[in-house]
Design a protein around this motif. Structure first.
Motif, mmCIF file in Angstrom:
data_model
loop_
_atom_site.group_PDB
_atom_site.id
_atom_site.type_symbol
_atom_site.label_atom_id
_atom_site.label_comp_id
_atom_site.label_asym_id
_atom_site.label_seq_id
_atom_site.Cartn_x
_atom_site.Cartn_y
_atom_site.Cartn_z
ATOM 1 N N ILE A 239 0.843 -1.206 0.000
ATOM 2 C CA ILE A 239 0.000 0.000 0.000
ATOM 3 C C ILE A 239 0.873 1.249 0.000
ATOM 4 C CG2 ILE A 239 -1.662 1.336 1.356
ATOM 5 C CD1 ILE A 239 -2.806 -1.356 2.338
ATOM 6 N N ALA A 240 1.889 1.275 0.858
ATOM 7 C CA ALA A 240 2.782 2.440 0.939
ATOM 8 C C ALA A 240 3.551 2.635 -0.361
ATOM 9 C CB ALA A 240 3.754 2.264 2.111
ATOM 10 N N PHE A 241 4.023 1.531 -0.960
ATOM 11 C CA PHE A 241 4.797 1.609 -2.200
ATOM 12 C C PHE A 241 3.967 2.207 -3.331
ATOM 13 C CE2 PHE A 241 6.107 -0.121 -6.284
ATOM 14 C CZ PHE A 241 7.462 0.145 -6.292
ATOM 15 N N TYR A 242 2.761 1.677 -3.517
ATOM 16 C CA TYR A 242 1.939 2.176 -4.615
ATOM 17 C C TYR A 242 1.392 3.574 -4.329
ATOM 18 C CZ TYR A 242 2.031 -1.767 -7.774
ATOM 19 O OH TYR A 242 2.440 -2.695 -8.701
ATOM 20 N N ALA A 243 1.213 3.915 -3.054
ATOM 21 C CA ALA A 243 0.806 5.285 -2.710
ATOM 22 C C ALA A 243 1.883 6.276 -3.145
ATOM 23 C CB ALA A 243 0.542 5.399 -1.214
ATOM 24 N N LEU A 244 3.147 5.942 -2.888
ATOM 25 C CA LEU A 244 4.247 6.806 -3.305
ATOM 26 C C LEU A 244 4.371 6.843 -4.826
ATOM 27 C CD1 LEU A 244 6.639 8.585 -2.505
ATOM 28 C CD2 LEU A 244 8.052 6.531 -2.397
ATOM 29 N N PHE A 245 4.201 5.683 -5.472
ATOM 30 C CA PHE A 245 4.308 5.625 -6.933
ATOM 31 C C PHE A 245 3.244 6.499 -7.594
ATOM 32 C CE2 PHE A 245 2.731 3.740 -10.890
ATOM 33 C CZ PHE A 245 3.857 3.880 -11.682
ATOM 34 N N PHE A 246 1.985 6.352 -7.168
ATOM 35 C CA PHE A 246 0.912 7.130 -7.801
ATOM 36 C C PHE A 246 1.018 8.610 -7.439
ATOM 37 C CE2 PHE A 246 -1.285 2.918 -8.014
ATOM 38 C CZ PHE A 246 -1.349 2.865 -9.401
ATOM 39 N N TYR A 247 1.606 8.921 -6.283
ATOM 40 C CA TYR A 247 1.865 10.333 -5.965
ATOM 41 C C TYR A 247 2.912 10.903 -6.923
ATOM 42 C CZ TYR A 247 4.105 14.310 -3.699
ATOM 43 O OH TYR A 247 4.663 15.541 -3.462
ATOM 44 N N ARG A 248 3.975 10.166 -7.153
ATOM 45 C CA ARG A 248 5.038 10.631 -8.047
ATOM 46 C C ARG A 248 4.548 10.762 -9.481
ATOM 47 N NH1 ARG A 248 9.253 13.869 -8.255
ATOM 48 N NH2 ARG A 248 10.963 13.122 -9.557
ATOM 49 N N TYR A 249 3.664 9.863 -9.888
ATOM 50 C CA TYR A 249 3.190 9.840 -11.283
ATOM 51 C C TYR A 249 1.762 10.371 -11.398
ATOM 52 C CZ TYR A 249 7.228 7.073 -12.714
ATOM 53 O OH TYR A 249 8.500 6.660 -13.006
ATOM 54 N N ARG A 250 1.402 11.294 -10.513
ATOM 55 C CA ARG A 250 0.027 11.790 -10.486
ATOM 56 C C ARG A 250 -0.345 12.557 -11.749
ATOM 57 N NH1 ARG A 250 3.377 14.497 -7.264
ATOM 58 N NH2 ARG A 250 3.445 16.786 -7.238
ATOM 59 N N ARG A 251 0.629 13.091 -12.473
ATOM 60 C CA ARG A 251 0.345 13.825 -13.712
ATOM 61 C C ARG A 251 0.768 13.028 -14.946
ATOM 62 N NH1 ARG A 251 2.525 17.713 -10.234
ATOM 63 N NH2 ARG A 251 1.019 19.293 -9.542
ATOM 64 N N PHE A 252 1.047 11.771 -14.755
ATOM 65 C CA PHE A 252 1.554 10.918 -15.833
ATOM 66 C C PHE A 252 0.388 10.242 -16.549
ATOM 67 C CE2 PHE A 252 3.772 7.377 -17.769
ATOM 68 C CZ PHE A 252 5.020 7.909 -18.082
ATOM 69 N N SER A 253 0.501 10.119 -17.858
ATOM 70 C CA SER A 253 -0.529 9.446 -18.656
ATOM 71 C C SER A 253 -0.147 7.973 -18.813
ATOM 72 C CB SER A 253 -0.650 10.114 -20.038
ATOM 73 O OG SER A 253 -1.602 9.440 -20.829
ATOM 74 N N PHE A 254 -0.838 7.107 -18.097
ATOM 75 C CA PHE A 254 -0.521 5.680 -18.123
ATOM 76 C C PHE A 254 -1.064 5.010 -19.379
ATOM 77 C CE2 PHE A 254 -0.674 6.448 -13.422
ATOM 78 C CZ PHE A 254 0.680 6.249 -13.201
ATOM 79 N N SER A 255 -0.390 3.934 -19.760
ATOM 80 C CA SER A 255 -0.826 3.126 -20.901
ATOM 81 C C SER A 255 -1.221 1.735 -20.423
ATOM 82 C CB SER A 255 0.303 3.022 -21.933
ATOM 83 O OG SER A 255 1.436 2.367 -21.363
ATOM 84 N N HIS A 256 -1.835 0.954 -21.293
ATOM 85 C CA HIS A 256 -2.236 -0.426 -21.000
ATOM 86 C C HIS A 256 -2.987 -0.511 -19.670
ATOM 87 C CE1 HIS A 256 1.456 -0.607 -23.502
ATOM 88 N NE2 HIS A 256 0.837 -1.588 -24.119
ATOM 89 N N GLN A 257 -3.924 0.394 -19.463
ATOM 90 C CA GLN A 257 -4.546 0.512 -18.143
ATOM 91 C C GLN A 257 -5.410 -0.696 -17.786
ATOM 92 O OE1 GLN A 257 -6.170 4.286 -16.890
ATOM 93 N NE2 GLN A 257 -5.065 5.388 -18.477
ATOM 94 N N ARG A 258 -6.124 -1.273 -18.760
ATOM 95 C CA ARG A 258 -7.004 -2.388 -18.442
ATOM 96 C C ARG A 258 -6.205 -3.593 -17.928
ATOM 97 N NH1 ARG A 258 -11.071 -4.322 -23.044
ATOM 98 N NH2 ARG A 258 -9.073 -4.834 -24.037
ATOM 99 N N PHE A 259 -5.149 -3.950 -18.655
ATOM 100 C CA PHE A 259 -4.294 -5.048 -18.208
ATOM 101 C C PHE A 259 -3.526 -4.649 -16.950
ATOM 102 C CE2 PHE A 259 -0.222 -7.550 -18.788
ATOM 103 C CZ PHE A 259 -0.755 -8.729 -18.300
ATOM 104 N N GLY A 260 -3.183 -3.364 -16.864
ATOM 105 C CA GLY A 260 -2.479 -2.869 -15.681
ATOM 106 C C GLY A 260 -3.296 -3.041 -14.410
ATOM 107 N N TYR A 261 -4.605 -2.789 -14.494
ATOM 108 C CA TYR A 261 -5.474 -2.971 -13.330
ATOM 109 C C TYR A 261 -5.530 -4.444 -12.916
ATOM 110 C CZ TYR A 261 -7.195 1.846 -13.478
ATOM 111 O OH TYR A 261 -7.284 3.212 -13.417
ATOM 112 N N LEU A 262 -5.547 -5.343 -13.900
ATOM 113 C CA LEU A 262 -5.546 -6.770 -13.581
ATOM 114 C C LEU A 262 -4.273 -7.157 -12.837
ATOM 115 C CD1 LEU A 262 -6.725 -9.640 -13.830
ATOM 116 C CD2 LEU A 262 -5.563 -9.812 -16.054
ATOM 117 N N LEU A 263 -3.134 -6.681 -13.329
ATOM 118 C CA LEU A 263 -1.863 -6.951 -12.648
ATOM 119 C C LEU A 263 -1.865 -6.388 -11.225
ATOM 120 C CD1 LEU A 263 0.757 -6.245 -15.457
ATOM 121 C CD2 LEU A 263 0.440 -8.414 -14.280
#
Length: 486
Positions: free
Chosen positions: A41-65
């Motif tokens: 939880i802490a790791f992904y909280a920091l990751f999404f904070y750092r990439y809060r303005r980033f345009s992610f790709s492959h989101q559907r498969f990414g959510y599954l992962l």
């Protein structure tokens, strides 16, 4: 790789230091339990904070992962299986890296293409390179305002000290062993030297390692890179002549047809030859059949991937032969499945046997899709194999395989009166729950009371750190404390 460190980067480095401390606290202090989920939880909280303005790709498969990663992390809190406990230490970080690289890559990147492996390796190299460049930038920053000659002297002195430490460690040990007076003299060194104990040094190094690894990873992924090796997906592939493939398939299928006839003649009819018992027959051929089935799957995938693109009669012949090969594999799987079932009836259920059963069910799904691929060419094999494999592994983490083992063994005990209590005791806390259930059914079973007494004494002495908090462990501790064994 050009690296520029701004004010926001230094703040992010401090946040990575906090995450590094959390990682060390979660993984190095006690047995892993709820700590893995909290760290994730802490790791992904920091990751999404750092990439809060980033345009992610492959989101559907990414959510599954992402869901699978979180479920696997939660399994440390929900279950207590030693096999998955050890395996997930490597599987989860690998999936996290794959997930982060995937969603930060360009949209046209094909993750189910073999070249994506090259892209992953490129990112690993980029993370390592970033650390070296960052270290050089920090060195230049510290060097500011310092006389060049003095800086070089201190630099060389530091290098000399680092080289001398391991040599001195060995030499001092040898000298102290050779002369007791010298050993006593070193023993009189002021106590403050002993404050820097080895454990503290290792923990500090672990924090620094995690900090720099997290910082470099998230910094290096900021740039969406496309490598020439990844883009070159139109290279000419290796191809196998259709006539050669058809010849091989005809010969292989002839053997399998003969084997199938033999199987239907005596095995599926319920009669055996050579005076073998069902248990002996099951033990004799299970692993051989399973291995042959995997070989068949490999042959089928190879032919689908590398066979010359043919049309007309040759294409239909090849598709028919591949279909026969898949159907023969289904017979092999059925035979192996029945053999294992009979072996379990004779000797009981174990983790390996139940996992083998589940793997055969997974192979059935794989073969069904492969059969569709033979006739519908536009389907992607690797895409389906990877996702179904990921889901299979995640489900096996969640369903608590050992609970199935315990339940089946107790059911077998009620029917036959046979059970291996020492095997149940060798399992995780789920096995102890099984022993408690068995004790409630038959408290006079030989050796059962002594096993539970040993476990109860361990519980009375056991204090669970927060990192190791596990629902199954808490449940067992409560059940054992309430169990009247005296």
């Amino acid at each position: 790789m050009e690296v520029k460190i701004g004010k926001s980067d230094w703040i992010f480095l401090l946040l990575c230091l906090v995450l590094g401390i959390i990682a060390e606290e979660a993984f190095f202090r006690a047995e892993i339990g709820i700590s893995y989920l909290l760290f994730t939880i802490a790791f992904y909280a920091l990751f999404f904070y750092r990439y809060r303005r980033f345009s992610f790709s492959h989101q559907r498969f990414g959510y599954l992962l992402l869901i699978c990663i979180w479920v696997m992390a939660a399994s440390y809190f929900l279950n207590d299986n030693l096999f998955f406990y050890a395996l997930n230490i490597f599987v989860i970080p690998a999936l996290v890296f794959f997930h982060l690289v995937l969603i930060t890559s360009q949209k046209k990147m094909r993750w189910n293409h073999p070249a994506f492996i090259t892209y992953l390796l490129i990112k690993v190299a980029a993370v390592i390179k970033y650390n070296f460049i960052f270290a050089s930038l920090v060195g230049k920053f510290l060097k500011q305002g310092v006389d060049e000659n003095k800086f070089q002297i201190w630099k060389k002195v530091s290098v000399g000290v680092l080289i001398s430490v391991p040599v001195l460690f060995v030499v001092l040990q040898l000298l102290m062993s050779a002369d007791s007076q010298f050993e006593r003299m070193l023993g009189g060194i002021p106590q403050w030297f002993q404050l820097l104990d080895g454990e503290s040094v290792i923990r500090t190094l672990a924090v620094l390692f995690y900090t720099l690894a997290f910082f470099a990873l998230m910094q290096a992924l900021m740039k969406k890179q496309i490598n020439a090796m990844v883009e070159s997906s139109n290279k000419e592939k290796f191809r196998m002549d259709a006539i050669i493939i058809i010849t091989v398939l005809v010969l292989i299928n002839a053997v399998y047809v003969l084997f199938t006839i033999v199987q239907f003649k005596y095995f599926f009819s319920g009669t055996l030859q050579d005076n073998l018992t069902y248990a002996e027959y099951a033990r004799k051929g299970f692993f051989e059949l399973l291995f042959v089935t995997i070989i068949n799957l490999t042959i089928t995938v190879f032919v689908i991937t590398f066979a010359d693109k043919t049309k007309g009669i040759l294409k239909r012949v090849m598709q028919t032969l591949l279909t026969i090969l898949v159907m023969a594999s289904a017979v092999l799987l059925s035979s192996a499945f029945l053999r294992l079932s009979m072996y379990e009836e004779a000797y009981g259920f174990t983790f390996i046997r139940v996992m083998a059963h589940s793997f055969m069910i997974f192979l059935v799904v794989i073969f069904m899709y492969t059969l569709l691929k033979i006739w519908i060419e536009k389907l992607s094999l690797f895409h389906f194999y990877f996702i179904s494999g990921l889901l299979y592994y995640t489900v096996m983490n969640v369903i608590d395989v050992e609970k199935i083992i315990v339940t089946k063994n107790i059911e077998r005990y009620e029917e036959t009166g046979k059970i291996d209590i020492h095997y149940l005791n060798s399992l995780s806390y789920t096995g102890i729950i099984g022993l408690i259930d068995l004790y409630e059914k038959n408290s006079h079973h030989p050796g059962l009371k002594n096993l539970l007494l040993e476990r109860k004494n361990e519980v009375n002495l056991d204090t669970i750190p927060w990192q190791s908090y596990n629902l199954k462990k808490v449940q067992v501790n409560q059940e054992l404390k309430k169990l009247p064994l005296e």
